[in-house]
Design an enzyme around this catalytic site. Structure first.
Site, mmCIF file in Angstrom:
data_model
loop_
_atom_site.group_PDB
_atom_site.id
_atom_site.type_symbol
_atom_site.label_atom_id
_atom_site.label_comp_id
_atom_site.label_asym_id
_atom_site.label_seq_id
_atom_site.Cartn_x
_atom_site.Cartn_y
_atom_site.Cartn_z
ATOM 1 N N HIS A 1 0.837 -1.205 0.000
ATOM 2 C CA HIS A 1 0.000 0.000 0.000
ATOM 3 C C HIS A 1 0.871 1.253 0.000
ATOM 4 O O HIS A 1 0.613 2.199 -0.753
ATOM 5 C CB HIS A 1 -0.938 -0.019 1.212
ATOM 6 N N ASP B 1 -6.186 1.708 -2.126
ATOM 7 C CA ASP B 1 -6.914 1.411 -0.892
ATOM 8 C C ASP B 1 -7.731 0.126 -1.020
ATOM 9 O O ASP B 1 -7.765 -0.696 -0.105
ATOM 10 C CB ASP B 1 -7.827 2.576 -0.514
#
Length: 121
Positions: A46, A88
Site C-alpha cells: 500500500h 486502498d
C-alpha cells in the site's frame, strides 16, 4: 484519503483499522525494514502504491466508488483519485485475505526491530 481507507478496510476486511496502526514495520506512518508477515506486507505494498500516485496527495484525495454485486468498484473522472482508490481497495482486500496472519506480537513493534534495508517497491 485515509478516512475512506479506514471505511474500505471495514467494508472489505470486516476489521477495525485500529489493528492496522502501529503494526509491524509498515502499518502506520512511514515504514522501514522488512515486512514482518503477510499483514505487514499489505501495508508495504500500500505504501508503495501511494508512492506511485502522481498529481494528488493520496492521504487527502477524496475519491468515489460504488458497490456492485458485492464488489467495490473505484470510479470518477480523475485518474489520480481513481488510482488512490485502487491502492486502498487492493490493500483492504489484502487485509481480508491475510486476516489469519495477524499476530499481536507485531502490534506496536519497536522501531529497533525494523532496521534492515527495505526491499524496493
Amino acid at each position: 484519503n485515509l478516512v475512506q481507507f479506514k471505511t474500505l478496510i471495514m467494508k472489505i476486511a470486516g476489521r477495525s483499522v485500529v489493528y492496522k496502526y502501529f503494526y509491524g514495520c509498515y502499518c502506520g506512518w512511514g515504514g522501514i525494514g522488512q515486512p514482518r508477515d503477510a499483514t505487514d506486507r499489505c501495508c508495504f505494498v500500500h505504501d508503495c502504491c501511494y508512492g506511485k500516485v502522481t498529481n494528488c496527495n493520496p492521504k487527502t484525495a477524496t475519491y468515489s466508488y460504488t458497490e456492485e454485486n458485492g464488489a467495490l468498484v473505484c470510479g470518477g473522472d480523475d485518474p489520480c483519485k481513481k488510482q488512490v482508490c485502487e491502492c486502498d481497495r487492493v490493500a483492504a482486500m489484502c487485509f481480508r485475505d491475510n486476516k489469519d496472519t495477524y499476530d499481536n506480537k507485531y502490534w506496536f513493534l519497536p522501531p529497533k526491530n525494523c532496521q534492515e534495508d527495505s526491499e524496493p517497491c
